[in-house]
Design a protein around this motif. Structure first.
Motif, PDB file in Angstrom:
ATOM      1  N   MET A 163       0.835  -1.209   0.000  1.00  0.00           N
ATOM      2  CA  MET A 163       0.000   0.000   0.000  1.00  0.00           C
ATOM      3  C   MET A 163       0.869   1.258   0.000  1.00  0.00           C
ATOM      4  SD  MET A 163      -2.895   1.118   2.776  1.00  0.00           S
ATOM      5  CE  MET A 163      -1.653   1.224   4.064  1.00  0.00           C
ATOM      6  N   TRP A 164       1.950   1.255   0.812  1.00  0.00           N
ATOM      7  CA  TRP A 164       2.813   2.425   0.850  1.00  0.00           C
ATOM      8  C   TRP A 164       3.585   2.613  -0.452  1.00  0.00           C
ATOM      9  CZ3 TRP A 164       3.302   6.962   2.158  1.00  0.00           C
ATOM     10  CH2 TRP A 164       4.526   7.634   2.230  1.00  0.00           C
ATOM     11  N   LEU A 165       3.961   1.533  -1.098  1.00  0.00           N
ATOM     12  CA  LEU A 165       4.622   1.657  -2.403  1.00  0.00           C
ATOM     13  C   LEU A 165       3.709   2.335  -3.410  1.00  0.00           C
ATOM     14  CD1 LEU A 165       6.405  -1.828  -2.685  1.00  0.00           C
ATOM     15  CD2 LEU A 165       7.512   0.403  -2.433  1.00  0.00           C
ATOM     16  N   LEU A 166       2.443   1.954  -3.425  1.00  0.00           N
ATOM     17  CA  LEU A 166       1.489   2.567  -4.350  1.00  0.00           C
ATOM     18  C   LEU A 166       1.245   4.032  -3.988  1.00  0.00           C
ATOM     19  CD1 LEU A 166      -0.525   2.356  -6.688  1.00  0.00           C
ATOM     20  CD2 LEU A 166      -2.222   1.516  -5.037  1.00  0.00           C
ATOM     21  N   LEU A 167       1.061   4.298  -2.692  1.00  0.00           N
ATOM     22  CA  LEU A 167       0.808   5.672  -2.266  1.00  0.00           C
ATOM     23  C   LEU A 167       2.016   6.564  -2.534  1.00  0.00           C
ATOM     24  CD1 LEU A 167      -1.133   7.613  -0.889  1.00  0.00           C
ATOM     25  CD2 LEU A 167      -0.217   6.891   1.326  1.00  0.00           C
ATOM     26  N   ALA A 168       3.225   6.053  -2.289  1.00  0.00           N
ATOM     27  CA  ALA A 168       4.431   6.834  -2.560  1.00  0.00           C
ATOM     28  C   ALA A 168       4.580   7.123  -4.049  1.00  0.00           C
ATOM     29  CB  ALA A 168       5.665   6.094  -2.040  1.00  0.00           C
ATOM     30  N   LEU A 169       4.201   6.172  -4.881  1.00  0.00           N
ATOM     31  CA  LEU A 169       4.250   6.397  -6.331  1.00  0.00           C
ATOM     32  C   LEU A 169       3.304   7.524  -6.735  1.00  0.00           C
ATOM     33  CD1 LEU A 169       5.126   5.590  -9.204  1.00  0.00           C
ATOM     34  CD2 LEU A 169       3.261   3.908  -9.188  1.00  0.00           C
ATOM     35  N   ILE A 170       2.109   7.542  -6.151  1.00  0.00           N
ATOM     36  CA  ILE A 170       1.138   8.591  -6.483  1.00  0.00           C
ATOM     37  C   ILE A 170       1.647   9.951  -6.013  1.00  0.00           C
ATOM     38  CG2 ILE A 170      -1.198   9.430  -6.029  1.00  0.00           C
ATOM     39  CD1 ILE A 170      -2.072   6.525  -5.778  1.00  0.00           C
ATOM     40  N   ILE A 171       2.159  10.020  -4.778  1.00  0.00           N
ATOM     41  CA  ILE A 171       2.640  11.300  -4.236  1.00  0.00           C
ATOM     42  C   ILE A 171       3.806  11.833  -5.062  1.00  0.00           C
ATOM     43  CG2 ILE A 171       3.753  12.379  -2.250  1.00  0.00           C
ATOM     44  CD1 ILE A 171       2.151  10.532  -0.458  1.00  0.00           C
ATOM     45  N   SER A 172       4.764  10.982  -5.376  1.00  0.00           N
ATOM     46  CA  SER A 172       5.931  11.434  -6.140  1.00  0.00           C
ATOM     47  C   SER A 172       5.546  11.841  -7.560  1.00  0.00           C
ATOM     48  CB  SER A 172       6.991  10.333  -6.177  1.00  0.00           C
ATOM     49  OG  SER A 172       6.478   9.159  -6.794  1.00  0.00           O
ATOM     50  N   THR A 173       4.596  11.135  -8.159  1.00  0.00           N
ATOM     51  CA  THR A 173       4.153  11.488  -9.516  1.00  0.00           C
ATOM     52  C   THR A 173       3.459  12.841  -9.531  1.00  0.00           C
ATOM     53  OG1 THR A 173       3.888   9.144 -10.070  1.00  0.00           O
ATOM     54  CG2 THR A 173       2.777  10.739 -11.482  1.00  0.00           C
ATOM     55  N   VAL A 174       2.579  13.063  -8.540  1.00  0.00           N
ATOM     56  CA  VAL A 174       1.883  14.350  -8.459  1.00  0.00           C
ATOM     57  C   VAL A 174       2.876  15.473  -8.200  1.00  0.00           C
ATOM     58  CG1 VAL A 174       0.212  15.688  -7.119  1.00  0.00           C
ATOM     59  CG2 VAL A 174      -0.290  13.315  -7.723  1.00  0.00           C
ATOM     60  N   TYR A 175       3.851  15.243  -7.340  1.00  0.00           N
ATOM     61  CA  TYR A 175       4.858  16.270  -7.048  1.00  0.00           C
ATOM     62  C   TYR A 175       5.641  16.636  -8.303  1.00  0.00           C
ATOM     63  CZ  TYR A 175       9.083  18.454  -5.238  1.00  0.00           C
ATOM     64  OH  TYR A 175      10.124  19.316  -5.015  1.00  0.00           O
ATOM     65  N   ARG A 176       6.124  15.627  -9.013  1.00  0.00           N
ATOM     66  CA  ARG A 176       6.897  15.916 -10.223  1.00  0.00           C
ATOM     67  C   ARG A 176       6.044  16.615 -11.274  1.00  0.00           C
ATOM     68  NH1 ARG A 176       9.040  10.655  -9.163  1.00  0.00           N
ATOM     69  NH2 ARG A 176       7.583   9.764 -10.672  1.00  0.00           N
ATOM     70  N   SER A 177       4.784  16.200 -11.392  1.00  0.00           N
ATOM     71  CA  SER A 177       3.902  16.824 -12.388  1.00  0.00           C
ATOM     72  C   SER A 177       3.654  18.290 -12.054  1.00  0.00           C
ATOM     73  CB  SER A 177       2.576  16.053 -12.457  1.00  0.00           C
ATOM     74  OG  SER A 177       2.790  14.706 -12.815  1.00  0.00           O
ATOM     75  N   ASN A 178       3.355  18.587 -10.780  1.00  0.00           N
ATOM     76  CA  ASN A 178       3.115  19.973 -10.378  1.00  0.00           C
ATOM     77  C   ASN A 178       4.367  20.825 -10.525  1.00  0.00           C
ATOM     78  OD1 ASN A 178       0.523  19.263  -9.778  1.00  0.00           O
ATOM     79  ND2 ASN A 178       0.734  19.393  -7.570  1.00  0.00           N
ATOM     80  N   LEU A 179       5.509  20.265 -10.145  1.00  0.00           N
ATOM     81  CA  LEU A 179       6.757  21.022 -10.270  1.00  0.00           C
ATOM     82  C   LEU A 179       7.071  21.314 -11.731  1.00  0.00           C
ATOM     83  CD1 LEU A 179       9.207  22.241  -8.879  1.00  0.00           C
ATOM     84  CD2 LEU A 179      10.332  20.007  -9.043  1.00  0.00           C
ATOM     85  N   LYS A 180       6.854  20.340 -12.596  1.00  0.00           N
ATOM     86  CA  LYS A 180       7.105  20.547 -14.020  1.00  0.00           C
ATOM     87  C   LYS A 180       6.151  21.602 -14.578  1.00  0.00           C
ATOM     88  CE  LYS A 180       8.000  16.988 -16.530  1.00  0.00           C
ATOM     89  NZ  LYS A 180       7.858  15.734 -17.298  1.00  0.00           N
ATOM     90  N   ALA A 181       4.876  21.539 -14.163  1.00  0.00           N
ATOM     91  CA  ALA A 181       3.908  22.532 -14.640  1.00  0.00           C
ATOM     92  C   ALA A 181       4.275  23.932 -14.166  1.00  0.00           C
ATOM     93  CB  ALA A 181       2.510  22.166 -14.154  1.00  0.00           C
ATOM     94  N   MET A 182       4.763  24.055 -12.938  1.00  0.00           N
ATOM     95  CA  MET A 182       5.157  25.364 -12.418  1.00  0.00           C
ATOM     96  C   MET A 182       6.369  25.916 -13.150  1.00  0.00           C
ATOM     97  SD  MET A 182       4.619  24.636  -8.358  1.00  0.00           S
ATOM     98  CE  MET A 182       5.364  26.178  -7.885  1.00  0.00           C
ATOM     99  N   LEU A 183       7.269  25.037 -13.568  1.00  0.00           N
ATOM    100  CA  LEU A 183       8.452  25.489 -14.291  1.00  0.00           C
ATOM    101  C   LEU A 183       8.135  25.818 -15.743  1.00  0.00           C
ATOM    102  CD1 LEU A 183      11.127  23.013 -12.906  1.00  0.00           C
ATOM    103  CD2 LEU A 183      10.832  25.411 -12.307  1.00  0.00           C
TER     104      LEU A 183
END
Length: 414
Positions: A190-210
């Motif tokens: 469960m934590w592997l899946l949740l960590a994947l979602i959190i890291s994906t959202v973080y990278r996506s938002n950071l890329k969009a902001m840049l």
């Protein structure tokens, strides 16, 4: 005739209107500029200044620019049918994207980061709990004397392992933790899946902001402006200036007096506004001319205007001395010019580029990519250096502890 001459009154279109009136009524005219270059306000002794004063003293036959109509001015001058309907707006220099040392934290809000940290701690505790429910077999560690000794894993070591594992998974790093039993495997999965979602959202938002950052505007209306410390400028002697001074105590307009200053140097006021020294508060008609002129000079829309209007719509008219016969001749021509769209066409011809800036999103940035500066790297570098320092300190402590233990065992043997 009197003419104030500032560019924010769209004198180009008014010159065209005056030429039409002169040709239609067959008269010649010359412009007279009042000494104080004001539209006109009543002094304490009852006399009037500016253009209204020229009309009240019959020193001019009419105004060469549009003026706002109100009850006090109506007592000393006559006004034509309206040429335009106007409102008051705020205009200010639009902020630009600058380097941000904490930019790598911006993809999540503070509450989101707190939830992520809380989840890290909770996940480490849950994994530790499942690890205690399903105990790990004892590990065999070779002793210094060559004999094997059993070392049962302590709770502290388990907590350290699970904490490092939860952080490593969120950072997409490998870990030595091997789940045991169905309970622990379910939690780990469960934590592997949740960590994947959190890291994906973080990278996506950071890329969009840049790629396409958004600007945070310092204010979007008058209520937000008075909460800031940004000075506000308006032209002296206008209806707006008088309304602000006479505002009821406690209102937003009354609070504006604390940061308000005035003068009649139009070029200076517009220049300082474009440099971000103050906000310009004046008529919408005038601000369209400011946007147009600024675009011609800079080829960019680096100013933004608020959408809210204040005091409602008001009429912009031509003023005449009290009892003037000329007004009766001018009124029918103005009505025809307005109804046939000639006034609107003459006006927009001199502020054509203002549409470009009005249609742009004030929160967007220019399409040109901004090169990364050193300030953009400071935050990440500090985190990296802090992590390396912490890791080096931990390694040093482990080495010192190991050396002390080894020295203690040698002393015991001796």
């Amino acid at each position: 005739m009197s003419q104030d001459g500032p560019p924010y009154q769209v004198t180009g279109s008014m010159i065209e209107v005056m030429d039409i009136l002169a040709e239609t009524l067959d008269f010649c005219f010359k412009y007279v500029v009042p000494d104080d270059r004001q539209f006109g306000r009543q002094d304490a002794n009852g006399s009037w200044t500016g253009m209204i004063g020229l009309l009240a003293r019959h020193e001019a036959d009419m105004t060469g620019v549009v003026v706002g109509l109100d009850l006090d001015r109506r007592t000393v001058a006559d006004f034509s049918d309206f040429l335009y309907m106007d409102q008051e707006r705020l205009i200010y220099k639009r902020p630009v994207v600058e380097s941000d040392m904490a930019g790598f934290l911006k993809p999540f809000t503070l509450s989101s980061w707190m939830m992520v940290v809380a989840t890290l701690v909770a996940m480490a505790g849950v994994v530790l709990l499942t690890r205690q429910v399903t105990p790990q077999p004892a590990r065999h560690c070779p002793g210094t004397d060559g004999e094997s000794s059993r070392q049962q894993e302590t709770v502290w070591n388990s907590l350290l392992d699970t904490g490092l594992w939860s952080v490593a998974v969120s950072l997409a790093q490998s870990s030595t933790l091997v789940p045991r039993g169905m309970r622990q495997k379910a939690v780990v999965g469960m934590w592997l899946l949740l960590a994947l979602i959190i890291s994906t959202v973080y990278r996506s938002n950071l890329k969009a902001m840049l790629i396409k950052p958004r600007l945070v505007l310092p204010f979007s209306n008058l209520e937000e402006l008075v909460e800031t410390s940004i000075p506000c400028f308006t032209f002296r002697g206008t209806l707006l200036h008088r309304n602000i001074e006479a505002a009821e105590e406690g209102t937003t307009m009354w609070r504006l007096n604390k940061v308000l200053y005035t003068h009649n140097d139009v070029a200076l006021g517009v220049r300082d506004m474009s440099l971000g020294k103050h906000v310009l508060f004046t008529t919408y008609v005038g601000l369209l001319s400011v946007l147009h002129s600024h675009f011609l000079q800079t080829k960019s829309c680096s100013l933004y205007m608020t959408d809210d209007s204040y005091y409602g719509s008001k009429s912009l008219t031509l003023a005449f001395p009290k009892g003037s016969q000329l007004r009766q001749k001018v009124d029918p021509i103005i009505v025809k010019l307005r109804e046939f769209g000639i006034l609107g066409r003459a006006f927009m011809k001199f502020v054509a580029h203002s549409k470009t800036c009005l249609n742009s999103d004030p929160g967007s940035v220019d399409s040109a990519l901004r090169p990364l500066q050193m300030g953009d790297m400071y935050g990440v570098c500090l985190v990296y250096v802090g992590g390396i320092t912490l890791a080096a300190a931990t390694l040093l402590m482990e080495v010192v502890i190991a050396l002390r233990k080894r020295g203690g065992k040698r002393s015991a043997r001796e």
